[in-house]
Design a protein around this motif. Sequence first.
Motif, PDB file in Angstrom:
ATOM      1  N   GLU A  35      46.415  52.183  42.643  1.00  0.00           N
ATOM      2  CA  GLU A  35      46.818  50.841  43.083  1.00  0.00           C
ATOM      3  C   GLU A  35      48.064  50.351  42.363  1.00  0.00           C
ATOM      4  N   ARG A 114      39.855  40.113  39.313  1.00  0.00           N
ATOM      5  CA  ARG A 114      39.402  40.695  40.569  1.00  0.00           C
ATOM      6  C   ARG A 114      38.877  39.605  41.514  1.00  0.00           C
ATOM      7  N   LEU A 115      38.172  38.664  40.931  1.00  0.00           N
ATOM      8  CA  LEU A 115      37.594  37.544  41.679  1.00  0.00           C
ATOM      9  C   LEU A 115      38.703  36.662  42.246  1.00  0.00           C
ATOM     10  N   ASP A 117      41.714  37.546  42.981  1.00  0.00           N
ATOM     11  CA  ASP A 117      42.322  38.329  44.048  1.00  0.00           C
ATOM     12  C   ASP A 117      41.491  38.216  45.330  1.00  0.00           C
ATOM     13  N   TRP A 118      40.180  38.361  45.203  1.00  0.00           N
ATOM     14  CA  TRP A 118      39.269  38.288  46.352  1.00  0.00           C
ATOM     15  C   TRP A 118      39.405  36.958  47.082  1.00  0.00           C
ATOM     16  N   PHE A 119      39.518  35.887  46.321  1.00  0.00           N
ATOM     17  CA  PHE A 119      39.560  34.559  46.924  1.00  0.00           C
ATOM     18  C   PHE A 119      40.988  34.039  47.101  1.00  0.00           C
ATOM     19  N   GLY A 120      41.961  34.927  47.063  1.00  0.00           N
ATOM     20  CA  GLY A 120      43.333  34.515  47.334  1.00  0.00           C
ATOM     21  C   GLY A 120      43.900  33.542  46.318  1.00  0.00           C
ATOM     22  N   SER A 145      43.492  44.713  40.760  1.00  0.00           N
ATOM     23  CA  SER A 145      43.810  43.343  41.190  1.00  0.00           C
ATOM     24  C   SER A 145      44.904  42.710  40.345  1.00  0.00           C
ATOM     25  N   ARG A 148      48.165  41.907  41.892  1.00  0.00           N
ATOM     26  CA  ARG A 148      48.318  40.842  42.889  1.00  0.00           C
ATOM     27  C   ARG A 148      48.083  39.438  42.346  1.00  0.00           C
TER      28      ARG A 148
ATOM     29  N   TYR B 214      39.050  35.876  51.134  1.00  0.00           N
ATOM     30  CA  TYR B 214      39.973  34.834  51.569  1.00  0.00           C
ATOM     31  C   TYR B 214      41.379  35.400  51.653  1.00  0.00           C
ATOM     32  N   GLN B 218      44.976  40.289  51.142  1.00  0.00           N
ATOM     33  CA  GLN B 218      44.345  40.810  49.932  1.00  0.00           C
ATOM     34  C   GLN B 218      43.861  42.234  50.146  1.00  0.00           C
ATOM     35  N   THR B 220      41.786  43.684  47.729  1.00  0.00           N
ATOM     36  CA  THR B 220      40.614  43.905  46.882  1.00  0.00           C
ATOM     37  C   THR B 220      39.519  44.589  47.687  1.00  0.00           C
ATOM     38  N   LEU B 223      33.915  43.055  44.894  1.00  0.00           N
ATOM     39  CA  LEU B 223      33.762  42.149  43.768  1.00  0.00           C
ATOM     40  C   LEU B 223      32.949  42.866  42.713  1.00  0.00           C
TER      41      LEU B 223
END
Lengths: 243, 243
Positions: A35, A114-115, A117-120, A145, A148, B214, B218, B220, B223
């Motif tokens: 990545e 990471r979290l 990144d997941w939630f933008g 992550s 990003r 979101y 992304q 990712t 999680l």
Amino acid sequence: MLSKTITKRITSLHLKKFRQQEQLFIAEGVKVVSELIAAGYFAEYLFTTAGTKQQFSAATLIDEAEMKRISALADASPVLAVFRIPKATSFKLDEITVVADGIRDPGNFGALIRLCDWFGVSQLLCAPDTVDLYNPKVVQASMGSMARVRVTYQDISNTIRTQPAPVYGAFMEGESVYNQVLETPCYLILGNEANGIRSETEESITKKISIPRYGKLQQTESLNVTTAAAIILAEMRRTSSGR
Amino acid sequence: MLSKTITKRITSLHLKKFRQQEQLFIAEGVKVVSELIAAGYFAEYLFTTAGTKQQFSAATLIDEAEMKRISALADASPVLAVFRIPKATSFKLDEITVVADGIRDPGNFGALIRLCDWFGVSQLLCAPDTVDLYNPKVVQASMGSMARVRVTYQDISNTIRTQPAPVYGAFMEGESVYNQVLETPCYLILGNEANGIRSETEESITKKISIPRYGKLQQTESLNVTTAAAIILAEMRRTSSGR
């Protein structure tokens, strides 16, 4: 075979002091290394053991004992890269800024990136004593992550003063996160694992929020910082998207 | 002063093999030790350094070098107890059973126990290869919540077969957790950090659920297991209490 000089240079990067001096950091693991390469990080060194030589054809082949010697983790991975630390970007208020007020555990901090990144959430503001982003365990736990999410280390109170927005912080005595719509742009402050949010940071908070506990008999005093962040960010995204 | 015999006996408990043989485990830290004593755990040994001697008046005073020698953690705490492992209870289907299909990281597992406690989930079913509940790092990360959550290690598929209920599992391709009411009693399966839920465990799952990501850009892939569990449990409790 790995020379003594290179072995020594790489193992020195296990320490923050030398990472800062050399502006290099270690990343381990197939997913993380792939990545970061894909995200344009520049690899100064790239090593692989026989098993993943095909996937990383440009990498230098070393044996498992050598990999173990340069690895910063308890269990060495089949691939290790030494990347240049990208130039720091300056902080600019964003839709949601997650603020880490001195998180110490590399696993927690990596999971938090990471979290985000997941939630933008593309920005993380950290108190200067927060664990180093380039700590090898943080790099591993962030699972790529970190490519990003912009991570900035600077004084929290001062940053909020110069770029003001509503500031939320999770506290035991706060108002339920389910009873309000959280405004954006905003800051969401998370405290240190042992001591929570510092009093000087607390002064910046405009709204204390809490996550309702279930059952009266429970004695749990708090949630792990990353699990608390997960619940709040999920709730912010759920309500804003009308789910 | 700590005798060599006692030092050796305590440090042997850093390993699962000796914990099982002696039926003893180590707990470190003021909060964790206090909570386990309050919960009725029997302390075979209790050691403190000067700073917390007043709080743990019955404890044996040792110096910091001695504490460091017996501690299983990177940073020794001012108090360390050796407790008897309580008798294992047998598994009985409960309102919500969280299932750990081979979680390996002690910090993740401890945070999960704490999370279960927070949301009133009193039972955790673990695949036999899940990290040991009495691993000193799990004990520390659970922050005393291990006293309130029953943890059982046994075959997952077999247990579900003999005590059936709806089985949820978090997958990338599952249905959004926000579009359904999760029934109870139920099982909620969480996978291993690296490999997710095993295929033999997956066969038991009656409903695949997912946490909406979101933003489309992304990349990712997943999680952290504990943050995913946090979001799902919070959502189960929010909808069941009509918040």
